[in-house]
Structures are given as structure tokens and as C-alpha cells.
Design a protein around this motif. Structure first.
Motif, PDB file in Angstrom:
ATOM      1  N   ALA B 145       0.130  10.449 -10.311  1.00 28.04           N
ATOM      2  CA  ALA B 145       0.292   9.274 -11.163  1.00 28.04           C
ATOM      3  C   ALA B 145      -0.189   9.633 -12.563  1.00 28.04           C
ATOM      4  O   ALA B 145      -1.371   9.878 -12.771  1.00 28.04           O
ATOM      5  CB  ALA B 145      -0.517   8.104 -10.612  1.00 28.04           C
ATOM      6  N   ASP B 146       0.736   9.703 -13.514  1.00 25.28           N
ATOM      7  CA  ASP B 146       0.381  10.024 -14.893  1.00 25.28           C
ATOM      8  C   ASP B 146       0.513   8.754 -15.730  1.00 25.28           C
ATOM      9  O   ASP B 146       1.616   8.349 -16.110  1.00 25.28           O
ATOM     10  CB  ASP B 146       1.316  11.120 -15.424  1.00 25.28           C
ATOM     11  CG  ASP B 146       0.947  11.568 -16.823  1.00 25.28           C
ATOM     12  OD1 ASP B 146       1.542  12.531 -17.319  1.00 25.28           O
ATOM     13  OD2 ASP B 146       0.036  10.939 -17.419  1.00 25.28           O
ATOM     14  N   HIS B 147      -0.633   8.140 -16.029  1.00 32.87           N
ATOM     15  CA  HIS B 147      -0.600   6.861 -16.736  1.00 32.87           C
ATOM     16  C   HIS B 147      -0.103   6.977 -18.167  1.00 32.87           C
ATOM     17  O   HIS B 147       0.225   5.975 -18.793  1.00 32.87           O
ATOM     18  CB  HIS B 147      -1.989   6.215 -16.701  1.00 32.87           C
ATOM     19  CG  HIS B 147      -2.395   5.778 -15.328  1.00 32.87           C
ATOM     20  ND1 HIS B 147      -2.078   4.539 -14.817  1.00 32.87           N
ATOM     21  CD2 HIS B 147      -3.073   6.432 -14.345  1.00 32.87           C
ATOM     22  CE1 HIS B 147      -2.547   4.443 -13.577  1.00 32.87           C
ATOM     23  NE2 HIS B 147      -3.153   5.572 -13.261  1.00 32.87           N
ATOM     24  N   ASN B 148      -0.016   8.201 -18.663  1.00 25.56           N
ATOM     25  CA  ASN B 148       0.491   8.376 -20.024  1.00 25.56           C
ATOM     26  C   ASN B 148       1.965   8.040 -20.121  1.00 25.56           C
ATOM     27  O   ASN B 148       2.474   7.743 -21.193  1.00 25.56           O
ATOM     28  CB  ASN B 148       0.280   9.822 -20.477  1.00 25.56           C
ATOM     29  CG  ASN B 148      -1.183  10.149 -20.658  1.00 25.56           C
ATOM     30  OD1 ASN B 148      -1.789   9.765 -21.652  1.00 25.56           O
ATOM     31  ND2 ASN B 148      -1.765  10.811 -19.683  1.00 25.56           N
ATOM     32  N   THR B 168      -0.004  -1.593  -2.038  1.00 21.76           N
ATOM     33  CA  THR B 168      -1.047  -0.675  -2.498  1.00 21.76           C
ATOM     34  C   THR B 168      -1.235  -0.782  -3.992  1.00 21.76           C
ATOM     35  O   THR B 168      -2.345  -0.729  -4.508  1.00 21.76           O
ATOM     36  CB  THR B 168      -0.662   0.778  -2.134  1.00 21.76           C
ATOM     37  OG1 THR B 168      -0.533   0.870  -0.715  1.00 21.76           O
ATOM     38  CG2 THR B 168      -1.712   1.762  -2.615  1.00 21.76           C
ATOM     39  N   TRP B 169      -0.125  -0.928  -4.715  1.00 19.10           N
ATOM     40  CA  TRP B 169      -0.179  -1.002  -6.167  1.00 19.10           C
ATOM     41  C   TRP B 169      -0.314  -2.436  -6.640  1.00 19.10           C
ATOM     42  O   TRP B 169       0.241  -3.361  -6.053  1.00 19.10           O
ATOM     43  CB  TRP B 169       1.116  -0.444  -6.768  1.00 19.10           C
ATOM     44  CG  TRP B 169       1.298   1.030  -6.647  1.00 19.10           C
ATOM     45  CD1 TRP B 169       2.095   1.687  -5.755  1.00 19.10           C
ATOM     46  CD2 TRP B 169       0.681   2.043  -7.458  1.00 19.10           C
ATOM     47  NE1 TRP B 169       2.039   3.043  -5.950  1.00 19.10           N
ATOM     48  CE2 TRP B 169       1.170   3.286  -6.998  1.00 19.10           C
ATOM     49  CE3 TRP B 169      -0.219   2.023  -8.531  1.00 19.10           C
ATOM     50  CZ2 TRP B 169       0.770   4.503  -7.569  1.00 19.10           C
ATOM     51  CZ3 TRP B 169      -0.598   3.225  -9.099  1.00 19.10           C
ATOM     52  CH2 TRP B 169      -0.109   4.445  -8.611  1.00 19.10           C
ATOM     53  N   ASP B 170      -1.059  -2.621  -7.725  1.00 16.78           N
ATOM     54  CA  ASP B 170      -1.069  -3.893  -8.439  1.00 16.78           C
ATOM     55  C   ASP B 170      -1.476  -3.578  -9.870  1.00 16.78           C
ATOM     56  O   ASP B 170      -1.662  -2.399 -10.209  1.00 16.78           O
ATOM     57  CB  ASP B 170      -2.028  -4.907  -7.794  1.00 16.78           C
ATOM     58  CG  ASP B 170      -1.587  -6.352  -8.023  1.00 16.78           C
ATOM     59  OD1 ASP B 170      -1.412  -6.752  -9.210  1.00 16.78           O
ATOM     60  OD2 ASP B 170      -1.404  -7.086  -7.041  1.00 16.78           O
ATOM     61  N   ILE B 181      -2.891   0.072 -10.677  1.00 12.15           N
ATOM     62  CA  ILE B 181      -3.970   0.653  -9.875  1.00 12.15           C
ATOM     63  C   ILE B 181      -3.631   0.587  -8.392  1.00 12.15           C
ATOM     64  O   ILE B 181      -2.765  -0.176  -7.974  1.00 12.15           O
ATOM     65  CB  ILE B 181      -5.314  -0.098 -10.087  1.00 12.15           C
ATOM     66  CG1 ILE B 181      -5.102  -1.616 -10.034  1.00 12.15           C
ATOM     67  CG2 ILE B 181      -5.958   0.281 -11.387  1.00 12.15           C
ATOM     68  CD1 ILE B 181      -5.629  -2.272  -8.804  1.00 12.15           C
ATOM     69  N   THR B 182      -4.355   1.412  -7.631  1.00 12.30           N
ATOM     70  CA  THR B 182      -4.201   1.369  -6.177  1.00 12.30           C
ATOM     71  C   THR B 182      -5.494   0.833  -5.592  1.00 12.30           C
ATOM     72  O   THR B 182      -6.590   1.195  -6.027  1.00 12.30           O
ATOM     73  CB  THR B 182      -3.945   2.776  -5.591  1.00 12.30           C
ATOM     74  OG1 THR B 182      -4.939   3.678  -6.091  1.00 12.30           O
ATOM     75  CG2 THR B 182      -2.573   3.295  -5.974  1.00 12.30           C
ATOM     76  N   ASP B 183      -5.380  -0.040  -4.616  1.00 12.70           N
ATOM     77  CA  ASP B 183      -6.534  -0.656  -3.939  1.00 12.70           C
ATOM     78  C   ASP B 183      -7.557  -1.145  -4.958  1.00 12.70           C
ATOM     79  O   ASP B 183      -7.235  -1.870  -5.871  1.00 12.70           O
ATOM     80  CB  ASP B 183      -7.134   0.322  -2.941  1.00 12.70           C
ATOM     81  CG  ASP B 183      -6.240   0.502  -1.721  1.00 12.70           C
ATOM     82  OD1 ASP B 183      -6.601   1.253  -0.810  1.00 12.70           O
ATOM     83  OD2 ASP B 183      -5.176  -0.138  -1.677  1.00 12.70           O
ATOM     84  N   LEU B 184      -8.815  -0.775  -4.806  1.00  8.65           N
ATOM     85  CA  LEU B 184      -9.840  -1.263  -5.731  1.00  8.65           C
ATOM     86  C   LEU B 184     -10.027  -0.290  -6.888  1.00  8.65           C
ATOM     87  O   LEU B 184     -11.145   0.101  -7.215  1.00  8.65           O
ATOM     88  CB  LEU B 184     -11.176  -1.457  -4.978  1.00  8.65           C
ATOM     89  CG  LEU B 184     -11.164  -2.500  -3.869  1.00  8.65           C
ATOM     90  CD1 LEU B 184     -12.538  -2.568  -3.207  1.00  8.65           C
ATOM     91  CD2 LEU B 184     -10.796  -3.871  -4.417  1.00  8.65           C
ATOM     92  N   ASN B 185      -8.903   0.082  -7.496  1.00 12.46           N
ATOM     93  CA  ASN B 185      -8.929   1.018  -8.616  1.00 12.46           C
ATOM     94  C   ASN B 185      -9.561   2.347  -8.179  1.00 12.46           C
ATOM     95  O   ASN B 185     -10.374   2.930  -8.895  1.00 12.46           O
ATOM     96  CB  ASN B 185      -9.704   0.416  -9.797  1.00 12.46           C
ATOM     97  CG  ASN B 185      -9.505   1.219 -11.073  1.00 12.46           C
ATOM     98  OD1 ASN B 185      -8.586   2.024 -11.192  1.00 12.46           O
ATOM     99  ND2 ASN B 185     -10.397   1.013 -12.041  1.00 12.46           N
ATOM    100  N   GLN B 186      -9.180   2.750  -6.973  1.00 11.66           N
ATOM    101  CA  GLN B 186      -9.672   4.028  -6.469  1.00 11.66           C
ATOM    102  C   GLN B 186      -8.646   5.110  -6.790  1.00 11.66           C
ATOM    103  O   GLN B 186      -7.489   4.808  -7.053  1.00 11.66           O
ATOM    104  CB  GLN B 186      -9.827   3.961  -4.945  1.00 11.66           C
ATOM    105  CG  GLN B 186     -10.842   2.951  -4.487  1.00 11.66           C
ATOM    106  CD  GLN B 186     -10.461   2.370  -3.139  1.00 11.66           C
ATOM    107  OE1 GLN B 186      -9.873   1.308  -3.053  1.00 11.66           O
ATOM    108  NE2 GLN B 186     -10.812   3.078  -2.086  1.00 11.66           N
TER     109      GLN B 186
ATOM    110  N   SER C  63      -5.631  -4.391  -3.750  1.00 13.85           N
ATOM    111  CA  SER C  63      -5.226  -4.263  -5.149  1.00 13.85           C
ATOM    112  C   SER C  63      -4.933  -5.622  -5.764  1.00 13.85           C
ATOM    113  O   SER C  63      -5.166  -5.840  -6.946  1.00 13.85           O
ATOM    114  CB  SER C  63      -4.004  -3.355  -5.281  1.00 13.85           C
ATOM    115  OG  SER C  63      -2.903  -3.891  -4.579  1.00 13.85           O
ATOM    116  N   ALA C  64      -4.462  -6.567  -4.947  1.00 13.88           N
ATOM    117  CA  ALA C  64      -4.190  -7.908  -5.472  1.00 13.88           C
ATOM    118  C   ALA C  64      -5.502  -8.577  -5.881  1.00 13.88           C
ATOM    119  O   ALA C  64      -5.590  -9.204  -6.934  1.00 13.88           O
ATOM    120  CB  ALA C  64      -3.473  -8.752  -4.428  1.00 13.88           C
TER     121      ALA C  64
END
Lengths: 545, 237, 166
Positions: B145-148, B168-170, B181-186, C63-64
Motif C-alpha cells: 500500500a503506497d499512500h503517495n 478491512t479498509w476504511d 487504513i486497515t483495522d485499527l490503523n495497523q 476499521s469502521a
């Protein structure tokens, strides 16, 4: 509670109030509370007890009396004395003045001044007079009579007709005809409808809704319930911003009281009509004042707006037909049902009926809450009601509509306050925040302030607003610091046009308004900043050169 | 007249449509070009990128073609000087927002952002580049995942939520600070919910999500699966 | 497969308050914001464990929940300082001197909005508007509101509050 019971309660309360010869009203809305009015109330109660005057005079906490800059405010009824900047140490003098029948000169606030005389209180008719935490006082002041009238003497269509005839337009800022909105939701065949009250008041500098909720919460509940009856809804939500804990507490108390009295909940007033209201908290997002974002927030999601159409009347909360109105809009309903739509339509202008509550703040002598008929001029509001500019400074501009609005300079001060006139000047009515500025305010800095706000509040969903507000802010920041060039003004205008026409929601669409409006009336300040000077003398321009 | 069929006019051409179709769907059926980036057939439309805005006679605002239902007698204009200018500016904003450097990107030559810029004759970006500091997350065993390169189109969020079901993504934060991000920004590799199905990688329009082991210009996306899966899921419901 | 109620992150009895908030709303997914408010009010901030617990209780994707927690500025994922100083940056406060208050905070306490002092004693936050524009510029220190403050008055107030701990 039936009509007979309502009237009996009103009578009993009035009788109880009249047993005491005089009442001392202490403002317990947020502004005065934070200036110490709770301690003032306590001191007055203690003083009266010590002097054995409790059977003669009662102290009660009331809502906003309007002149917040002179708080804490204490009013003596029926004497008609009004005291400002009261401290607990003033209690002996105040109680003595009641006995002597003469006001305490040093604390007196003249009630015969334009600030009070020129107001027309409909929404605020009970503010400062009733204890917002006592249902009986609201009933004694005529509260819930409109609801019972609607439920027992009118059909839902009758109610909508009165609201339509009244010409009431949404007080949240957009000014959409309320009767039309109600009839659209009423026509929907959805079995499950919702009524939502938008109490997210996010405009910095606006505190009208807050004052209404803290001073007369039952009024808003009554307005919502009448609306629910009119459109056929059984559930309602009041979405309040978390930054208003006192308003939230008073609303929750009012809901409990109304339910216990049978004026809310199942089978209201013994009729088959049921309506339940729930309070929902916001959490610090200005964008949640936008109706689709607000609904997303109630649904427990990120508060990002979605494209409209479809509008909430067709597809709202959880896909159901939903009526969303602002606090002030609902607060107008009881008086419209009571007096009739035609009576209401006689106030105001041809296109903007009724009154508007404004929060007057900034560089003006009298800051606080006012309610005036539509059509009054800005000049009268600022210079007569507001008392003009303090410290001998000159008026420069008045900001209306918050970050979505614009500035109005001196030459347009005789403009009547109504939806169309303000829009024509490049601003808007907005929710009612009026910030007055004098010659020490730099308009470029002000534009940057609003863009910093919009950039921080952008939800990030659509490209023009997400990236555009960031660029607009950067440009203005460079302008303020004197690091911009001629291209910058062109880029400001270009981006402003893009955001206005391509943003997904009102936040992005109106984010450029402060820029466009200050460029329109104060272009010379921008030019000066380009040349390294700040005309207001407040910005450190060229410091980084 | 069949109530379920509407006739409308797009760029002066009469076309017919089902009542539940959007302007974009009808336009594409008729080979009329309307640009888009956040829209992907098979995923719910969000009207976020604003590239598909069209002029509709009688409407006071520009309307997003991907979410606007057709109406009988509608008159749509998809090309005008104004719309072209807005589309180019929106692309310029995207290029200026993050760090899109095609020459060293895995999706060079296979990128929807790049292709669209070419198609709309975008030659230069006149907004100042922001150069934000953004991470590259290579913790996942199969993907990067390249956020750029991310344009926040949220296709990854939608496909993972609507088609795979893992959500998974939000998106975290808001405005210019927003990030997927995925899950709790992990780190993606530590995600508990990710099934490694790779759908997000293939619906991603740019090189933001790619397969490990791809070098510059080697990440060609394959999304033949999407309409098939969408159809199967709709039928199953 | 039946859903099993998760166990709270710790034995701390205060989790019952959060549970009550979620239960009052039937553990529906739209209870999320109210649940996060409850956690923040009870524990001062939201950490990974509490986010996970709320997500599991309400049967929401991680993530939500993270997306919602970070969207709303009222919520903080970092532990607050012992004292919280909120400077209102509404329009009226801006015109009446809020920028100078923030400048003083950076100069005297090396704090920018959103930061906490290294010793954890003081956090600085800004609020978009607290609705007391008649008292501009406004600062809320530990839930106590102060109005019409000059930078010097604010510093004095802070010093008194911080000294009280010593």
C-alpha cells in the motif's frame, strides 16, 4: 395530560407564582453561568432567607435575557429592574432595593434602550421568564396549548396549511419553505418516518440555538411533536453538538418531564398519536450540520454527506422519509399554531416572514442574543440595538452566515435583513451569527481564518473541497504573510469558482464565500498585502522577507 | 408507453434507458464518454471525485452522472468548455495533493489517473505541489500500500465491504488529512480481518495498491471478476 | 453461529458504564458514537483496547470504528494531560484575541494545539466555538470557563491551577 388537565396545571402554577409578590430572575444560560451566575443565585437566596423575605420574594433561574455582554443578569419582576455584571456581593443591595422599591443605580441596565425596545420576541418569548427546568412554568406561559390544539382541533393537513401560509422558511440558513418540506414528507407513503431537529449549530460565533435549547427546551419539543403529527412520524431525534452539555442536560430533563406528563411518548394527551424523541450527541464535526452528514452521524457512521437528490424527504434515516429542521424553525411552530399562519405572515417582508434570532458578537457594544422582525436594517441592528462600535473605532464590516457567508461593508448597511437581500450582497442569512468588525480587523486575515476553519472541517470525500480548501488556505496564508504574488489572486478566484460549482455539499460550495466576499468589497486590502502592507495594521506582513 | 423505459437526450442524441439507470450507465452503453475515477461498475457509486459532473437542462447545479437517475425528457450535456476546465482542474488538484511520480510507479502505463490526464489533454499542473510525507506499507506478504499514490477514491473500501464482506479498509481522519487504513490503523500485514483476496488491489485505479514483486510499470490490474461477483451476489440476495 | 458478548479490556468496574450506554441502545450499530462518548467520558480517551471492545460489542468492523473515532474531533486517541486548556477559536474570539492566547501558550509552555506537555500536566486544545461569544476571547480550563482573557490573565490562571497540584 388532557386539555383540562393542562389548563388546571397552568392555573395552579400561576396561582402558586402569584402567592409571592416578587421574583428575582437570574440568568442560568451558559454565558452568564460561566460568568458566575450560579453563585449569584445562591447568594440572593441566602440573603433573602437571612432577611426573612422568603415569603415576599422568590429567586428563580431563567434562560437567556439577551444582553450577554452585561452578564450575569438579574431581573426583578414585577418591579422591572434589570441588573448587570452582578456579583454575589451585590445580594444585600439588591434585596434592599426590593424593599425600598428603588433600583440599585450602579447595577442598573436601562430597559428602555433600543436593545430591548426594538426586539420582537416570538421564539424567545419565554426566554428569561420561565425556569427552563420546570414544565409547569412552560405550561403556565401557555406551553403545549398549541400541541393540544393541533391534536384535538386540527388535522395534519390543517397544521401544514397554517405553516405554509405563515411563510416560515428554514432558519438553519438555507431558507427552504418549511410548509413545503413538511408537505413533501407528509405525502410520502413510507410507513416509518422520522423527525430530526438539527441542533448541531456549528457556525463559530453563533449561539442562537444554544440559547433556545437552554432557555426554553419544551418549546422545541412541542414544535417537533406538532411536526411529527403533521407528517406522520413516530420517532424523532435531536442531534445536539457535544460542546453544549447544558443544552443536552436541559433537553433530557425536558423530555423526561414531558413524557411523565403524557405530552410526549405513547398516546399523547390521551389521543392515539404517539411520538418519541431521543437526544443524539454530535462529536465535533461542523459538516454534520449538513443534513445528509447529520443523518450518517445518527446512523453511527462517519459524517460524510452524500449527493442530493434524493433528498431526506424521500430517502433519509435508514432509507426512510425524514423531516429535518433547525431548532429555531421548530421553535416558531407553537406560536404559528397558536396565532395562525396569517398572523405570522404579517411580520417581516414579502419573501421572508416572521422574526430571526441573531447572535450579535464581535466589536459591538451590546453583544448577546436578539430577535428582530425580518426586514429590519443591518444599520439598526448594529448601531441602535447593538449600541454601535466601542472604543471610538470605526465600523468596517459585519459577517453574516459564518464560514459559509460573507462580509457586508458600510455602504450596504441599510439593506433589510432577509434571505434574498443578503444573498444578493454575496453573503447569506445563515443561522444567525452576526460578527461585527472594526477597522482593526484585517479582511485578508479574516478570509484566512474562515478557510482554515473550512479546511479543517472538510470531510474529505470530494476532491474539490478536500484539496481545494487546503490550497485556498495556503494561498491566503501566503497573502497574509506577504509571500504571495499576482498569480495568487487569480488562483483564488479560479479555485473559488471550482469549489462553488463542483463540490458535493454545501460546505465546499460555500467555503469560498468569505474569500469572494472580501475580494469584492475589500480588494484593496489584498492588493496592499501583495505589496507588503496590511491596511488594518494588524498583520506582520513581509516579516519573512 | 412502457413506464419502465425512459427516453432522454445526451449531447443532442436521443437514447433510451431503464428507469433505474443512471446517466453514466446510459452514456457508457451508448459510447458517450464521461470521465470518472471513483465510479466502478459493480460497486455502489458515491459521487465523490466530481469528474462525472454534467450539465442538465433545468437543473441549477451540475449533477454527478454516476448517481443521478435518468428522467423522461432529460437533456444532458457532457462536453462543454466549462466542464472540460473543471475536469482538468480536478485532476490538477489530485496531482498536487500527493506524490504522483509516474516514472517510478508500478502502475505507470496502467493507471486510470494517468490515462484520464492524457485523455483530457492535461499538460501541466499549475497548483503548487504539496509534497506531503506519506508512508509505504509493505508489511503484507502479498501486497503493498503506497499512500503517495492514493487518490481516496474509496474503491478499496467499497469492494472489501460490499463484495468480499471483510470491511478491512476504511477511511480515518477527514479533509486533507484523511487516509485509508486497515483495522485499527495497523500495518496491513497485521490485519486480523484481511482475507488476502486481492480484490482491493485490482479495483484500485492507481499504483496505491499493488502486488509485491511488481516493478515499475508492471502492475496491470485485472478486474474481470467484479461484474461477475456483483451479479452472483445480487442474485443470491 | 451465535454472537458472544466480549469481555471488557480490564477488570475496571467503570466498563459497566460503557456497557450500560451500549445496552440502552440495544447494542445497535448506531450506538457507536454514544458508546465512544461514554468511553471518553469515563476513561478520558479512546485506546485500541476500548475501540476493539466497542467494535466487538456492537458487531462492527474494526476499521469502521477507527474511522468514526478519528473523524470526529471531540474524540481523542491520546491520553489527556492532567489539566486541559481549551482555547476557543470561534470568529468572535478570533477577532478579540484568541491568536494571541495561542501565541502565549506556544511561547510559555511550548504547546501547540493538540499537544501535551512532556510531564503530562497540561494539554492544549482548540474548540471551534463554545457558544459564549459575548465573553470573547474564551478559554475553558478543566471545564471551568473564563472569558475576556488577556494572555497575561490566562497565564496567571494556568499557573495558579498548576501550582495547586504541587
Amino acid at each position: 395530560m388532557t386539555l383540562e388537565e393542562l389548563q388546571r396545571t397552568a392555573q395552579e402554577e400561576r396561582a402558586s407564582q402569584s402567592k409571592v409578590a416578587c421574583h428575582l430572575h437570574v440568568c442560568t444560560a451558559a454565558s452568564c453561568l460561566s460568568a458566575g451566575s450560579a453563585q449569584v443565585k445562591q447568594a440572593l437566596e441566602q440573603e433573602l432567607a437571612e432577611r426573612g423575605m422568603r415569603s415576599f420574594c422568590r429567586v428563580k433561574g431563567v434562560g437567556c435575557m439577551g444582553l450577554c455582554s452585561a452578564g450575569p443578569l438579574v431581573a426583578a419582576h414585577p418591579e422591572g429592574f434589570l441588573y448587570g455584571r452582578v456579583t454575589p456581593e451585590d445580594a444585600p443591595d439588591i434585596t434592599r432595593s426590593l424593599v425600598e422599591g428603588r433600583p440599585v443605580r450602579r447595577l442598573s441596565v436601562p430597559t428602555d434602550q433600543p436593545f430591548f425596545r426594538r426586539q420582537l420576541k416570538l421564539v424567545l418569548e419565554n426566554a428569561g421568564l420561565v425556569d427552563p427546568e420546570r414544565l409547569e412554568e412552560y405550561i403556565a406561559a401557555g406551553g403545549y396549548a398549541s400541541l393540544l390544539k393541533a391534536l384535538t382541533e386540527m388535522t395534519p393537513q390543517d397544521v401544514i396549511r397554517e405553516v405554509t401560509i405563515s411563510g416560515l422558511r428554514g432558519r438553519g440558513g438555507a431558507g427552504y419553505p418549511t410548509g413545503l418540506k413538511w408537505s413533501t414528507v407528509a405525502k410520502s407513503t413510507d410507513a416509518e418516518k422520522y423527525v430530526v431537529c438539527n441542533a448541531d449549530e456549528g457556525d463559530p460565533g453563533a449561539f442562537m440555538d444554544r440559547a433556545v435549547l437552554e432557555s426554553d427546551p419544551h418549546r422545541v419539543l412541542e414544535g417537533m411533536t406538532i411536526a411529527a403529527y403533521a407528517v406522520g412520524a413516530r420517532h424523532g431525534f435531536i442531534y445536539v453538538r457535544a460542546e453544549y452539555p447544558l443544552a443536552v442536560a436541559r433537553l433530557r430533563t425536558a423530555i423526561r418531564q414531558a413524557e411523565r406528563a403524557g405530552l410526549l411518548g405513547n398516546r399523547i394527551a390521551g389521543t392515539p398519536f404517539s411520538f418519541h424523541i431521543e437526544v443524539r450527541l454530535g462529536a465535533g464535526a461542523f459538516v454534520c450540520g449538513e443534513e445528509t452528514a447529520l443523518m450518517a452521524s445518527i446512523e453511527g457512521r462517519r459524517g460524510t454527506p452524500r449527493p442530493r437528490p434524493p433528498y431526506p424527504a424521500e430517502y433519509g434515516l435508514w432509507g426512510h422519509s425524514t423531516l429535518i429542521n433547525n431548532v429555531e424553525t421548530f421553535a416558531n411552530i407553537p406560536v404559528i399554531v397558536r396565532e395562525g399562519g396569517q398572523w405570522f405572515a404579517r411580520i417581516g417582508t414579502a419573501t421572508s416572514k416572521g422574526t430571526k434570532v441573531f447572535a450579535l458578537a464581535g466589536r459591538v457594544v451590546n453583544t448577546g442574543l436578539i430577535e428582530v422582525p425580518m426586514g429590519i436594517s443591518l444599520r439598526e441592528i448594529i448601531f441602535e440595538i447593538g449600541g454601535g462600535i466601542p472604543d471610538g473605532r470605526r465600523f468596517k464590516a459585519v459577517q453574516t452566515g459564518g464560514p459559509s457567508g460573507g462580509c457586508i461593508p458600510e455602504e450596504h448597511l441599510d439593506t433589510p435583513v432577509d434571505y434574498e437581500s443578503l444573498a444578493a450582497l454575496g453573503s447569506m442569512m445563515g443561522s444567525g451569527g452576526l460578527i461585527v468588525m472594526d477597522d482593526t480587523t484585517c479582511m485578508v486575515d479574516l478570509a484566512r481564518f474562515f478557510l482554515e476553519f473550512s479546511k479543517g472541517e472538510s470531510c474529505g470525500k470530494c476532491v474539490p473541497c478536500r484539496v481545494g480548501t487546503a490550497h485556498l488556505y495556503e494561498l491566503l496564508d501566503r497573502l497574509v504573510k506577504g509571500e504571495a504574488n499576482g498569480e495568487s489572486l487569480r488562483m483564488l478566484e479560479e479555485l473559488s469558482d471550482l469549489l462553488r460549482h463542483t463540490s458535493l455539499c454545501g460546505l465546499g460550495q460555500s467555503a469560498p464565500n468569505p474569500v469572494l466576499s472580501t475580494l469584492r468589497y475589500f480588494r484593496e486590502e489584498y492588493e496592499a498585502h501583495l505589496a507588503g502592507r496590511c491596511l488594518a495594521g494588524t498583520c506582520r506582513v513581509g516579516a519573512n522577507r | 408507453m412502457n413506464a419502465g423505459i425512459k427516453t432522454l437526450r445526451i449531447d443532442g442524441r436521443d437514447v433510451s434507458a431503464r428507469a433505474d439507470q443512471t446517466i453514466l450507465q446510459v452514456a457508457r452503453e451508448n459510447d458517450i464518454f464521461i470521465p470518472s475515477l471513483c465510479y466502478l461498475e459493480g460497486l455502489s457509486p458515491v459521487g465523490a471525485c466530481r469528474l462525472c459532473l454534467v450539465e442538465v437542462k433545468g437543473a441549477s447545479r451540475l449533477l454527478p452522472a454516476c448517481v443521478t437517475r435518468v428522467e423522461e425528457g432529460m437533456e444532458v450535456t457532457t462536453r462543454s468548455e466549462r466542464l472540460e476546465a473543471y475536469r482538468r482542474m480536478i485532476l490538477e488538484l489530485l496531482f498536487s495533493e500527493r506524490n504522483h511520480i509516474c516514472s517510478v510507479c508500478v502502475s505507470n502505463g496502467h493507471c486510470e489517473l494517468q490515462s484520464l490526464a492524457e485523455r483530457l489533454n492535461l499538460t501541466h499542473v499549475h497548483f503548487p505541489y504539496r509534497y506531503p510525507r506519506l508512508p509505504v506499507d509493505a508489511s503484507h506478504p502479498r501486497f503493498v500500500a503506497d499512500h503517495n499514490r492514493c487518490i481516496l477514491c474509496t474503491r478499496c473500501v467499497r469492494v472489501c465491504d460490499e463484495i468480499e464482506g471483510a470491511h478491512t479498509w476504511d477511511v480515518m481522519g477527514r479533509g486533507i488529512e484523511a487516509r485509508v487504513i486497515t483495522d485499527l490503523n495497523q500495518p496491513w500485514g497485521e490485519s486480523e480481518s484481511c482475507t488476502s483476496c486481492g480484490k482491493c488491489v485490482h479495483v484500485c485505479p492507481t499504483g496505491a495498491l499493488s502486488e509485491k514483486g511488481r516493478s515499475v510499470a508492471e502492475m496491470a490490474k485485472r478486474r474481470q471478476f467484479l461484474p461477475y461477483l456483483t451479479m452472483m451476489r445480487t442474485q443470491a440476495r | 453461529m451465535n454472537w458472544v458478548r466480549p469481555t471488557p479490556p480490564s477488570e475496571d468496574k467503570r466498563w459497566k458504564i460503557v456497557d450500560a450506554a451500549m445496552r440502552r441502545m440495544g447494542y445497535r450499530r448506531d450506538a457507536l458514537i454514544e458508546a465512544l462518548h461514554s468511553v471518553q467520558e469515563t476513561f478520558g480517551y479512546l485506546d485500541d483496547d476500548s475501540l476493539r471492545y466497542v467494535a466487538q460489542s456492537l458487531r462492527l468492523p474494526l476499521s469502521a470504528v477507527y474511522g468514526v473515532a478519528t473523524f470526529y474531533h471531540f474524540f481523542t486517541l491520546k491520553p489527556p494531560g492532567k489539566h486541559t486548556c481549551v482555547v476557543c477559536t470561534g470568529t468572535a474570539c478570533h477577532i478579540k484575541g484568541a491568536p494571541q492566547l495561542l501565541e502565549m501558550m506556544e511561547r510559555e509552555y511550548q504547546l501547540k494545539p493538540g499537544e501535551t506537555t512532556a510531564d503530562g500536566r497540561l494539554s492544549l486544545l482548540t474548540a471551534r466555538c463554545v457558544g459564549s461569544c459575548g465573553l470573547a476571547p474564551v478559554v475553558v480550563l478543566d471545564r471551568e470557563l473564563g472569558g475576556k482573557l488577556t494572555p497575561e490573565q490566562l497565564r496567571h490562571w494556568l499557573e495558579k491551577r498548576l501550582a495547586y497540584d504541587a
